[in-house]
Design a protein around this motif. Sequence first.
Motif, PDB file in Angstrom:
ATOM      1  N   ALA A 194     -44.007  -0.071  18.368  1.00 44.43           N
ATOM      2  CA  ALA A 194     -44.300   1.081  17.518  1.00 44.43           C
ATOM      3  C   ALA A 194     -43.931   0.784  16.072  1.00 44.43           C
ATOM      4  O   ALA A 194     -43.006   0.014  15.794  1.00 44.43           O
ATOM      5  CB  ALA A 194     -43.545   2.308  18.013  1.00 44.43           C
ATOM      6  N   MET A 195     -44.647   1.409  15.150  1.00 42.33           N
ATOM      7  CA  MET A 195     -44.354   1.300  13.722  1.00 42.33           C
ATOM      8  C   MET A 195     -43.863   2.658  13.249  1.00 42.33           C
ATOM      9  O   MET A 195     -44.662   3.564  12.982  1.00 42.33           O
ATOM     10  CB  MET A 195     -45.598   0.853  12.957  1.00 42.33           C
ATOM     11  CG  MET A 195     -46.076  -0.540  13.330  1.00 42.33           C
ATOM     12  SD  MET A 195     -47.584  -1.026  12.439  1.00 42.33           S
ATOM     13  CE  MET A 195     -47.780  -2.729  13.013  1.00 42.33           C
ATOM     14  N   THR A 196     -42.542   2.792  13.157  1.00 41.93           N
ATOM     15  CA  THR A 196     -41.940   4.087  12.843  1.00 41.93           C
ATOM     16  C   THR A 196     -40.855   4.016  11.773  1.00 41.93           C
ATOM     17  O   THR A 196     -40.475   5.044  11.223  1.00 41.93           O
ATOM     18  CB  THR A 196     -41.329   4.709  14.111  1.00 41.93           C
ATOM     19  OG1 THR A 196     -40.392   3.776  14.692  1.00 41.93           O
ATOM     20  CG2 THR A 196     -42.408   5.038  15.137  1.00 41.93           C
ATOM     21  N   ALA A 197     -40.336   2.826  11.480  1.00 40.61           N
ATOM     22  CA  ALA A 197     -39.229   2.676  10.534  1.00 40.61           C
ATOM     23  C   ALA A 197     -39.771   2.408   9.127  1.00 40.61           C
ATOM     24  O   ALA A 197     -40.943   2.081   8.951  1.00 40.61           O
ATOM     25  CB  ALA A 197     -38.312   1.538  10.983  1.00 40.61           C
ATOM     26  N   PRO A 198     -38.930   2.532   8.100  1.00 42.43           N
ATOM     27  CA  PRO A 198     -39.409   2.370   6.714  1.00 42.43           C
ATOM     28  C   PRO A 198     -40.096   1.043   6.433  1.00 42.43           C
ATOM     29  O   PRO A 198     -41.023   0.993   5.627  1.00 42.43           O
ATOM     30  CB  PRO A 198     -38.130   2.528   5.888  1.00 42.43           C
ATOM     31  CG  PRO A 198     -37.271   3.429   6.699  1.00 42.43           C
ATOM     32  CD  PRO A 198     -37.536   3.037   8.122  1.00 42.43           C
ATOM     33  N   ILE A 199     -39.681  -0.048   7.064  1.00 37.17           N
ATOM     34  CA  ILE A 199     -40.308  -1.348   6.805  1.00 37.17           C
ATOM     35  C   ILE A 199     -41.602  -1.514   7.585  1.00 37.17           C
ATOM     36  O   ILE A 199     -42.456  -2.338   7.238  1.00 37.17           O
ATOM     37  CB  ILE A 199     -39.350  -2.514   7.156  1.00 37.17           C
ATOM     38  CG1 ILE A 199     -39.990  -3.869   6.807  1.00 37.17           C
ATOM     39  CG2 ILE A 199     -38.966  -2.493   8.628  1.00 37.17           C
ATOM     40  CD1 ILE A 199     -40.493  -4.006   5.399  1.00 37.17           C
ATOM     41  N   ASP A 200     -41.796  -0.745   8.635  1.00 38.90           N
ATOM     42  CA  ASP A 200     -42.864  -1.019   9.586  1.00 38.90           C
ATOM     43  C   ASP A 200     -44.249  -0.825   8.980  1.00 38.90           C
ATOM     44  O   ASP A 200     -44.456  -0.010   8.067  1.00 38.90           O
ATOM     45  CB  ASP A 200     -42.718  -0.128  10.816  1.00 38.90           C
ATOM     46  CG  ASP A 200     -41.512  -0.491  11.654  1.00 38.90           C
ATOM     47  OD1 ASP A 200     -40.918  -1.554  11.402  1.00 38.90           O
ATOM     48  OD2 ASP A 200     -41.156   0.295  12.554  1.00 38.90           O
ATOM     49  N   GLY A 201     -45.195  -1.579   9.519  1.00 37.21           N
ATOM     50  CA  GLY A 201     -46.576  -1.430   9.101  1.00 37.21           C
ATOM     51  C   GLY A 201     -47.302  -2.750   9.031  1.00 37.21           C
ATOM     52  O   GLY A 201     -46.734  -3.821   9.271  1.00 37.21           O
ATOM     53  N   LEU A 202     -48.578  -2.661   8.700  1.00 39.36           N
ATOM     54  CA  LEU A 202     -49.409  -3.831   8.490  1.00 39.36           C
ATOM     55  C   LEU A 202     -49.581  -4.035   6.988  1.00 39.36           C
ATOM     56  O   LEU A 202     -50.079  -3.152   6.285  1.00 39.36           O
ATOM     57  CB  LEU A 202     -50.778  -3.657   9.143  1.00 39.36           C
ATOM     58  CG  LEU A 202     -51.765  -4.797   8.874  1.00 39.36           C
ATOM     59  CD1 LEU A 202     -51.300  -6.084   9.545  1.00 39.36           C
ATOM     60  CD2 LEU A 202     -53.168  -4.414   9.320  1.00 39.36           C
ATOM     61  N   THR A 239     -47.989   0.110  -2.451  1.00 38.97           N
ATOM     62  CA  THR A 239     -47.738  -1.274  -2.828  1.00 38.97           C
ATOM     63  C   THR A 239     -46.467  -1.779  -2.166  1.00 38.97           C
ATOM     64  O   THR A 239     -45.600  -0.988  -1.757  1.00 38.97           O
ATOM     65  CB  THR A 239     -47.608  -1.416  -4.348  1.00 38.97           C
ATOM     66  OG1 THR A 239     -46.458  -0.675  -4.789  1.00 38.97           O
ATOM     67  CG2 THR A 239     -48.863  -0.924  -5.056  1.00 38.97           C
ATOM     68  N   LEU A 240     -46.349  -3.077  -2.101  1.00 33.52           N
ATOM     69  CA  LEU A 240     -45.157  -3.701  -1.522  1.00 33.52           C
ATOM     70  C   LEU A 240     -43.902  -3.270  -2.263  1.00 33.52           C
ATOM     71  O   LEU A 240     -42.860  -3.015  -1.653  1.00 33.52           O
ATOM     72  CB  LEU A 240     -45.317  -5.221  -1.578  1.00 33.52           C
ATOM     73  CG  LEU A 240     -44.313  -6.060  -0.803  1.00 33.52           C
ATOM     74  CD1 LEU A 240     -44.524  -5.898   0.692  1.00 33.52           C
ATOM     75  CD2 LEU A 240     -44.438  -7.529  -1.193  1.00 33.52           C
ATOM     76  N   GLN A 241     -43.986  -3.168  -3.598  1.00 31.92           N
ATOM     77  CA  GLN A 241     -42.805  -2.787  -4.366  1.00 31.92           C
ATOM     78  C   GLN A 241     -42.391  -1.339  -4.079  1.00 31.92           C
ATOM     79  O   GLN A 241     -41.202  -1.013  -4.077  1.00 31.92           O
ATOM     80  CB  GLN A 241     -43.043  -2.990  -5.854  1.00 31.92           C
ATOM     81  CG  GLN A 241     -44.224  -2.236  -6.434  1.00 31.92           C
ATOM     82  CD  GLN A 241     -44.560  -2.705  -7.837  1.00 31.92           C
ATOM     83  OE1 GLN A 241     -43.730  -3.223  -8.549  1.00 31.92           O
ATOM     84  NE2 GLN A 241     -45.804  -2.519  -8.231  1.00 31.92           N
ATOM     85  N   ASP A 242     -43.376  -0.447  -3.819  1.00 31.51           N
ATOM     86  CA  ASP A 242     -43.029   0.925  -3.444  1.00 31.51           C
ATOM     87  C   ASP A 242     -42.323   0.947  -2.098  1.00 31.51           C
ATOM     88  O   ASP A 242     -41.354   1.699  -1.901  1.00 31.51           O
ATOM     89  CB  ASP A 242     -44.277   1.797  -3.385  1.00 31.51           C
ATOM     90  CG  ASP A 242     -44.759   2.238  -4.761  1.00 31.51           C
ATOM     91  OD1 ASP A 242     -43.965   2.148  -5.717  1.00 31.51           O
ATOM     92  OD2 ASP A 242     -45.929   2.652  -4.873  1.00 31.51           O
ATOM     93  N   VAL A 243     -42.803   0.143  -1.159  1.00 32.10           N
ATOM     94  CA  VAL A 243     -42.151   0.085   0.149  1.00 32.10           C
ATOM     95  C   VAL A 243     -40.732  -0.435   0.000  1.00 32.10           C
ATOM     96  O   VAL A 243     -39.786   0.095   0.594  1.00 32.10           O
ATOM     97  CB  VAL A 243     -42.957  -0.803   1.119  1.00 32.10           C
ATOM     98  CG1 VAL A 243     -42.232  -0.933   2.456  1.00 32.10           C
ATOM     99  CG2 VAL A 243     -44.351  -0.233   1.329  1.00 32.10           C
ATOM    100  N   LYS A 244     -40.561  -1.473  -0.829  1.00 36.17           N
ATOM    101  CA  LYS A 244     -39.229  -2.052  -1.003  1.00 36.17           C
ATOM    102  C   LYS A 244     -38.259  -1.061  -1.628  1.00 36.17           C
ATOM    103  O   LYS A 244     -37.077  -1.011  -1.254  1.00 36.17           O
ATOM    104  CB  LYS A 244     -39.315  -3.313  -1.858  1.00 36.17           C
ATOM    105  CG  LYS A 244     -37.977  -4.047  -1.975  1.00 36.17           C
ATOM    106  CD  LYS A 244     -38.104  -5.369  -2.733  1.00 36.17           C
ATOM    107  CE  LYS A 244     -36.778  -6.102  -2.735  1.00 36.17           C
ATOM    108  NZ  LYS A 244     -36.851  -7.381  -3.484  1.00 36.17           N
ATOM    109  N   SER A 245     -38.738  -0.261  -2.561  1.00 34.97           N
ATOM    110  CA  SER A 245     -37.854   0.698  -3.232  1.00 34.97           C
ATOM    111  C   SER A 245     -37.717   2.000  -2.463  1.00 34.97           C
ATOM    112  O   SER A 245     -36.940   2.877  -2.851  1.00 34.97           O
ATOM    113  CB  SER A 245     -38.384   0.990  -4.640  1.00 34.97           C
ATOM    114  OG  SER A 245     -39.645   1.641  -4.575  1.00 34.97           O
ATOM    115  N   GLY A 246     -38.472   2.147  -1.377  1.00 28.88           N
ATOM    116  CA  GLY A 246     -38.400   3.374  -0.594  1.00 28.88           C
ATOM    117  C   GLY A 246     -39.110   4.531  -1.254  1.00 28.88           C
ATOM    118  O   GLY A 246     -38.856   5.691  -0.908  1.00 28.88           O
TER     119      GLY A 246
END
Length: 634
Positions: free
Chosen positions: A29-37, A129-136
């Motif tokens: 499952a993809m449920t956590a903040p880092i998860d995804g494609l 974006t990747l940077q948005d994911v990294k910064s939450g």
Amino acid sequence: MTSGRQPFLHDAVIALHAPTQAWSRADGAMTAPIDGLFHGDRRFVRGLQLEVEGEGPEPIATGERNARTVAFEAVLRGVDDDTPDPHVGLTRVRTVAAGRMSETLTVTSVLDHEVTGLLRLRVEPDFRTLQDVKSGGGAPAVWEARIDGGRAAVTGDGSSFALEAGTGAWSREKDELLLEWPFAVRRHHPATLTWSVTAHETLVVGAVSRPPTWTVPAAIADERLAHWVEHALDDLDALRLALPDHPDDVFLAAGAPWFLTLFGRDSLWAARMLLPFDVPLAASTLRVLARLQGTRDDAASEEEPGKVPHELRAATFEMPTNGLALPPLYYGTVDATPLWVCLLVDAWRAGMPADEVAALIPNLRAALAWIDSAAGEDGFLTYIDRTGNGLSNQGWKDSADSIQWRDGRLANGPIALCEAQGYAHEAALGAAALLEAFGEQGAGEWRAWAGRLRTRFNERFWVTTPEGSYPAIALDRNGAAVDTLTSNIGHLLGTGILDPDAEARIAEILIDPSMRSGYGIRTMSTAAAGYWPLSYHGGAVWAHDSAIIAHGMARTGHREQAAAVVDDLLHAAAGFDYRIPELHAGTPRSRHGRPTAYPAACRPQAWSAAAAMTCLQISQAHKPDLTPPPSANG
């Protein structure tokens, strides 16, 4: 999902084929903040959940078959009978290729009667974006979908992806796409669903499909080392990238998830560690970076003539919480340029074709000119962030608090790092030998330059503290020697900048318990005020750092100490199931039976994986690359 925090990675499962990566929980499952494609610098799917008859599968096993493929096993008790033994199972195999993630879902049963059910797969699109994911952070995704039975086309923020399913039908429910698949299974007659997501994005880096060029001994005596090498090469294969305009010149991406692109220092070190087993990779890495070598002076990007870049991205990389705004092609590194020269020299000595070496001599001269100019008036390679929005520290320890005094005070720039001087010394001597061999001018001048640097270094960098006498991590803006004991000094071994007695002292001090955790060499001594085992560069252990140190020890004849560091890394590798992350905690081995994770560490990381190859090289003492360091006399 918690916002505003960098996601933790230590308990996530990854499948990747650069520049594409899929992160999930252990049940798929993809449920956590880092998860995804993710594909390139964007996440396309952030949520993925599966249910059968309204219940989630109950996971029983997760198996990473290779870097690209993960299998998840579960039981489906919602459609099973009431006996204790599970009789209905679900096998989910996820495979990542460049730009694509596909899954095969297989339901099996050993019950005597037919089992029916409805499987629902929920997909939550995302175009952050990747940077948005990294910064939450980042705004919620705004997207549209065109649905046609088993196909769906999803668009948002100028990007798109396509969903396909072999059977079943897609529909939209609020912020999710839903695939419904009715199934019926009988004893030993499974039912199978295949579905996929394909991302569409214009990228600055591209995937590599052809096989790697490295060659490795078929038999490795140490079972731990054999397992580590096997896993490391699989990860390194998945991390290979090329630039679209030169698809045949392969380099290694730095690591997942944040650094799945070209990083000068990381790609150079990884190629250098692999050099005894793969000369073509070193040659292509050199060419890729040579094409991006600086040609002008630009403060905004830190570009300077002859300078080798730090990183390449599709757009400006912004981290507001850290005050960072790095342009797409950023040159903020003090050590990539001398490391480029060192790799060129090493590759030439390892058999890189002469015509390929000769083609890079103009770039070599430009790099040497930059090294000379970066040395400045005091004669030491020095850096400072000229913009206020770039990296405040520009060596491999590039966090803001990495250069500090033994009492915990931060050092003020401009900064002259000890290892940068060692790299520059080795680069100058190696370049002199190469220029001479190719009938080029300047060999004598660069030998003399290296000799002067060596003299200055040994006059200015040495400090004495209760922990002993050793080189400072750096000189600060006042030319004062910053006295913390750190792993940086291990990078000096084998560069020729030290005399044999000094090398012996450094080799010994680095295996003292204050530096040696039992899982590698700590980045900072436990006696320093700033030490903390979970500090990124102030106490944690980095596998590549320890491997470089071990190689330097072996190169300078300190094989007992080198063997001890290699053994520590093998303990760490076993503790991380032979995929050592970017870094791990400096907690001593005596504290726990396994190494302690640094929860935000990337994995796989190219130079952590390549560290396995350095350990293999050290274990094979006959390898020609383990030569004594060059001397000031050539």
